[in-house]
Design an enzyme around this catalytic site. Sequence first.
Site, short mmCIF file in Angstrom:
data_model
loop_
_atom_site.label_atom_id
_atom_site.label_comp_id
_atom_site.label_asym_id
_atom_site.label_seq_id
_atom_site.Cartn_x
_atom_site.Cartn_y
_atom_site.Cartn_z
CG ASP A 409 -1.83 1.17 1.32
OD1 ASP A 409 -2.68 1.30 0.43
OD2 ASP A 409 -1.68 1.98 2.26
CD GLU A 462 -2.47 2.45 -3.41
OE1 GLU A 462 -3.46 3.17 -3.54
OE2 GLU A 462 -1.73 2.48 -2.41
#
Length: 733
Positions: A409, A462
Amino acid sequence: MNEMTRPQLDRGEVEALMTARHRDSFRVLGPHDGPDGRTIRAYLPGAQSVEVLRRSDRASLGTLPEVQPGLFEGAVADASPYLLRIQWPGAVQETEDPYAFEPVLGELDLHLFNEGRHFHLAEALGANVVTIDGVQGVRFAVWAPNAERVAVIGDFNSWDARRHPMRLRYPSGIWELFVPRVAAGAHYKYDIMGPGGVRQANKADPMAQQAEVAPGTASIVASPRPFRWTDDKWLAGRAQRQAPQAPLSIYEVHIGSWLRSGDSHGSVWDLAVDRLIPYLTELGFTHVELLPITEHPFGGSWGYQPLGLFAPSARFGPPEGFARFVDALHANNIGLLLDWVPAHFPTDPHGLARFDGTALYEHLDPREGFHRDWNTYIYNFGRREVQGFLIASALHWLERYHVDGLRVDAVASMLYRDYSRPADAWIPNVYGGRENLEAVGFLRHLNAVVAERCPGAIVVAEESTAWPGVTQAQPDGLGFSYKWNMGWMHDTLRYIEHEPIHRAFHHDDITFGLLYAFSEKFILPISHDEVVHGKGSLLGKMPGDTWQRFANLRAYLGFMWAHPGKKLLFMGCEIAQPREWNHDAEIDWALLGDPAHAGIQRLVRDLNRLYTAEPALYRRDAEPEGFRWLIGDDRANSVFAFLRQGHEEGGKGDAPILVVCNMTPVPRHGYRVGVPRPGRWREIANTDSRFYGGSDLGNDGGAVAHDQPSHGEAQSVLLTLPPLATVMLRAEG
């Protein structure tokens, strides 16, 4: 044994024991041998009497008089291994003395930790059930190099910080203690006195493998019993299943709200085995990706502000329940990806923040160490111990729990020192640039270690910027397996949100992504981020009346599944849920009673099945040769046509797929498209089919190519383009 000390402690040391401030308890507690024999000293506040027993035959070796309140000290008959028989008010306890044991961590463990290369860190630090000198108990170990004193507190010592102070292993900064007869299931924390004698809030264990159910914040000693895995066949073949040449269709799930159990005491993981896995199988997804399941204090963060990077959240059930879920996924040929958050952590006082009274895991300077957007601390990637802690967490999920990949993330926030910061709120790197060189080094190290130790596992970034080489091999690239294509997602959603009459002016939002589609190995994400915080649902983004909204959604999904790149769809989008996602409520499954919503679900199922059955749709996702525009400039009609191509092998390779998208509600008859092969092209997908809720306009099963050149091809087909629809045709010649 410990060095000889005076028979009696001076007043200062007694006071330090009584106030939980003594910095070297092993120097004064436990057995001490001298010329006159052995003396044993124990600090047991609240005890009424203490007797010493020989461990081998339980013969009495002597009693320990109470020389100060709670402090028991006396001579014993010999130096045999011993037990303490402690008389408490209303109970008698027999246990070995924690202060009679030598250091329990090996020098190699300490060295590897300080080098950031202890990849089985949870087996060394944290709380581990072990047997030492024939005695079973728990070895506690925690990194707190700047602390002046650390004690383990828990339900086994009435949470009394005076009872179990720990030993510092200098210069590693690790404090350790073996507590006999403590077992799995015990709750515990650390009492830490920071520099200057400042006592911190009681801290949960950063290495805990199990945690208390929120809102509780204690760590739990995890069971040492190994899980019996049955997925050897899956692990042996997953490298091929997750390769760039393989089909990946990922269903993104927040496990706490996909389907709620009526039994508040039931395990979400067991419910997921019974309900989620059959659903994934029915819809044909190859993978499921879970929003972070690492332990986190606030459910509303959806797991993106975690504090327990080694513990599955207790909200969802015990760790062995999670292992059962993973094993069952693999038995059904479904891979598992976990969202994993090494970028930052929350400021909760029981967590990593100022852990030993100093900025240990984070930077001290807020220009480097604090995210103002999220009110979180940023990991100090320049510390080897912090890098090692994070990499050990990644390996814990991949190796212990057989997870097939991690989606990292917020990579962009890690790569740039000025991420979401004004000019006066960040510090340049040593070369004066904005790149976070330490974070780059960490990500490369992470990916190299995973590639070496976890064959077939993938790591997904990401990453929302144009950082070069995210999925390229090291040393030039970062070494990720895949990258989320955030640009494609933003551009195409912006396009589809426009009324069809205006789409001619935004044609490039569809075509632009193909300029860079093969610069990385991409996953096309329609994720949770697009259906929260006022953005509405995926269906809610579609313009027009009810029929057009559903038709737009069907056309968009068909375009997405035909476009180069692996696929990711967030839960609820597959049934066209009209409302925005709410983590406190489950998916609106009752919508499936409406044929329009059931039609979207049926379309997603059929797209998945078609996608995995047609190599041209996935085999060359990351190669320019896998895609060719046929019509990319028909702005007036908002029509797009392209070819997906697999491998050619003497004319017997993968059949090419023609994809045509009509992004207006106007049917188009006799629309000519050039094709590379003569003969029949069979219609294999039509999002306007009545089975999906469409008008059922199409091409009667296919079209035959005629010898009329068009779009640079020697032959062409005449097609009927349904309104707001994507059609796919496969060459049969």
